[in-house]
Scaffold this motif. Structure first.
Motif, PDB file in Angstrom:
ATOM      1  N   ARG A  62       0.844  -1.192   0.000  1.00  0.00           N
ATOM      2  CA  ARG A  62       0.000   0.000   0.000  1.00  0.00           C
ATOM      3  C   ARG A  62       0.881   1.244   0.000  1.00  0.00           C
ATOM      4  O   ARG A  62       1.931   1.274   0.635  1.00  0.00           O
ATOM      5  CB  ARG A  62      -0.893   0.030   1.233  1.00  0.00           C
ATOM      6  N   ASN A  63       0.440   2.271  -0.702  1.00  0.00           N
ATOM      7  CA  ASN A  63       1.228   3.494  -0.797  1.00  0.00           C
ATOM      8  C   ASN A  63       1.124   4.345   0.457  1.00  0.00           C
ATOM      9  O   ASN A  63       1.964   5.178   0.723  1.00  0.00           O
ATOM     10  CB  ASN A  63       0.788   4.306  -2.009  1.00  0.00           C
ATOM     11  N   TYR A  64       0.060   4.154   1.213  1.00  0.00           N
ATOM     12  CA  TYR A  64      -0.098   4.836   2.500  1.00  0.00           C
ATOM     13  C   TYR A  64      -0.966   3.918   3.359  1.00  0.00           C
ATOM     14  O   TYR A  64      -1.717   3.095   2.827  1.00  0.00           O
ATOM     15  CB  TYR A  64      -0.715   6.223   2.332  1.00  0.00           C
ATOM     16  N   PRO A  65      -0.854   4.033   4.691  1.00  0.00           N
ATOM     17  CA  PRO A  65      -1.473   3.030   5.564  1.00  0.00           C
ATOM     18  C   PRO A  65      -2.963   2.824   5.347  1.00  0.00           C
ATOM     19  O   PRO A  65      -3.443   1.708   5.424  1.00  0.00           O
ATOM     20  CB  PRO A  65      -1.204   3.568   6.966  1.00  0.00           C
ATOM     21  N   MET A  66      -3.696   3.878   5.068  1.00  0.00           N
ATOM     22  CA  MET A  66      -5.149   3.730   4.962  1.00  0.00           C
ATOM     23  C   MET A  66      -5.621   3.423   3.547  1.00  0.00           C
ATOM     24  O   MET A  66      -6.823   3.426   3.278  1.00  0.00           O
ATOM     25  CB  MET A  66      -5.839   5.010   5.460  1.00  0.00           C
ATOM     26  N   GLN A  67      -4.699   3.175   2.640  1.00  0.00           N
ATOM     27  CA  GLN A  67      -5.103   2.898   1.260  1.00  0.00           C
ATOM     28  C   GLN A  67      -5.898   1.589   1.181  1.00  0.00           C
ATOM     29  O   GLN A  67      -5.482   0.584   1.745  1.00  0.00           O
ATOM     30  CB  GLN A  67      -3.868   2.785   0.361  1.00  0.00           C
ATOM     31  N   SER A 105     -11.628  -6.866   5.933  1.00  0.00           N
ATOM     32  CA  SER A 105     -11.377  -6.467   7.320  1.00  0.00           C
ATOM     33  C   SER A 105     -12.683  -6.258   8.066  1.00  0.00           C
ATOM     34  O   SER A 105     -13.736  -6.051   7.459  1.00  0.00           O
ATOM     35  CB  SER A 105     -10.530  -5.200   7.364  1.00  0.00           C
ATOM     36  N   ASP A 147       5.676   9.225   0.173  1.00  0.00           N
ATOM     37  CA  ASP A 147       5.085   8.371   1.187  1.00  0.00           C
ATOM     38  C   ASP A 147       5.618   8.758   2.560  1.00  0.00           C
ATOM     39  O   ASP A 147       6.728   9.282   2.705  1.00  0.00           O
ATOM     40  CB  ASP A 147       5.389   6.939   0.716  1.00  0.00           C
ATOM     41  N   ASP A 149       6.725   7.203   5.196  1.00  0.00           N
ATOM     42  CA  ASP A 149       7.978   6.611   5.679  1.00  0.00           C
ATOM     43  C   ASP A 149       9.194   7.313   5.077  1.00  0.00           C
ATOM     44  O   ASP A 149      10.197   7.510   5.741  1.00  0.00           O
ATOM     45  CB  ASP A 149       8.025   5.119   5.335  1.00  0.00           C
TER      46      ASP A 149
END
Lengths: 162, 199
Positions: A62-67, A105, A147, A149
């Motif tokens: 994923r490119n960002y955690p909530m993607q 999820s 991103d 990180d």
């Protein structure tokens, strides 16, 4: 391939529909935006070649955690309507044993007051609203997304220099 | 009443047993042979006509519902141009099985005459039942109609996606599952799948 280079199929389709039909899918220069058709009105321009959907079954980072995770396989002809949800025939909790697919999820079973429901929440029922397959396509518009990180790492490096 | 019927039957039997008076043996055998060819040929021609897509969709029930749904699927249009038409999946290719299926299909003539599914609403109400008949048929004959084209022995797992190869080399190879167990609704829309195994 850099995940950033892969743009979602939905985005590509919308961009392709609104953009020019030139054979090489390149970024559209600003001065051309007013004439997106890029062909005289009496000429039918050749549409670009259809892109292949990535069907590797390998999870994308994923490119960002909530993607919402992207779909690493083809979903041609998957029926998702009032009667049936084809995706859930593998991704439902009870089906993951046979299919070895990741379970949707628990948030998908919650209504907007965070109450857990027995079935998929209606607002999460139509999978392709958020989850889309990917095309092995060239980037249509440049993307300078950085991103989280990478930002943190840059920060740490900067502090280390001081 | 019954005595009368028996008397008639006896009369016919006597006529059949008696040697022919007016016709020669040659005429009777040759005539019988030619009549046989015509009848059998006619029967087979009628059978193969009733086994075409054009025949199936001559009923609006088929043309407006299931045939429309088929058209967007891979069995109708694909890169190599091979098409599976209605009878390829719904009628057995083997002669005896085919005749058995054709006899069952007399129920469909009944349905046509009485308009059981002659509106989209009626068809939708019957969709689950109709689908279940087909699933049961394919389950019972080990997905014979699928296997007429898709032969398990000829499958190259390395050319399949990983997911497909996994499933085919385990569940299908062991005979635990057959094609229709997983591949439901590949050519037509699915009904409400509440309570169907695996959904």
């Amino acid at each position: 391939m850099n995940p950033l280079l892969r743009i979602s199929a939905a985005a590509l389709v919308s961009v392709t529909l609104t953009s020019s039909f030139n054979a090489t899918a390149e970024a559209i220069p600003a001065d051309k935006i007013a004439t997106l058709r890029e062909a005289p009105l009496n000429v039918e321009p050749t549409p670009p070649v259809m892109q292949k959907v990535i069907n590797s079954d390998v999870k994308e980072v994923r490119n960002y955690p909530m993607q919402p995770p992207v779909i690493p396989h083809k979903i041609d002809g998957y029926q998702v309507n009032l009667k049936v949800n084809k995706c859930m025939s593998c991704h439902a909790r009870t089906r993951t044993g046979d299919s070895q697919a990741p379970m949707v999820s628990v948030t998908h079973y919650m209504d907007r007051e965070n109450n857990f429901l027995a079935e998929l929440s209606p607002r999460r029922y139509f999978c392709t609203q958020c989850h889309v397959p990917q095309l092995d396509a060239k980037l249509l518009v440049p993307n300078d997304f950085v991103d989280m990180d990478t930002l943190i790492k840059a920060d740490i490096n900067k502090e280390a220099e001081h | 009443m019954i005595a009368k019927l028996l008397a008639t039957l006896k009369k016919i039997w006597v006529v059949l047993r008696k040697p022919s008076v007016h016709y020669s043996l040659g005429f009777l055998t040759l005539g019988g042979f030619i009549a046989g060819v015509i009848f059998w040929g006619g029967f087979n021609t009628a059978l193969s006509v009733s086994n075409t897509e054009a025949f199936c969709i001559s009923c609006h029930e088929m043309e407006n519902n299931v045939y429309q749904e088929l058209q967007s699927t891979i069995h109708f249009t694909n890169r190599s141009g091979v098409r599976a038409t209605c009878p390829d999946c719904h009628v057995p290719h083997n002669w005896t099985d085919k005749i058995a299926r054709k006899m069952q299909a007399s129920k469909e003539v009944w349905g046509k005459v009485f308009g059981t599914i002659n509106t989209p609403e009626k068809f939708e109400a019957k969709r689950r039942e109709l689908a279940e008949h087909e699933w049961a048929r394919l389950k019972a004959n080990d997905s014979l109609e699928c296997r007429n084209c898709h032969n398990f022995d000829y499958m190259d797992f390395t050319r399949q996606s990983q997911r497909a190869a996994n499933m085919h080399s385990t569940s299908l190879a062991s005979g635990e599952k057959t094609c229709i167990d997983c591949h439901k609704g590949i050519a037509h829309q699915l009904p409400d799948m509440q309570g169907v195994e695996g959904w």
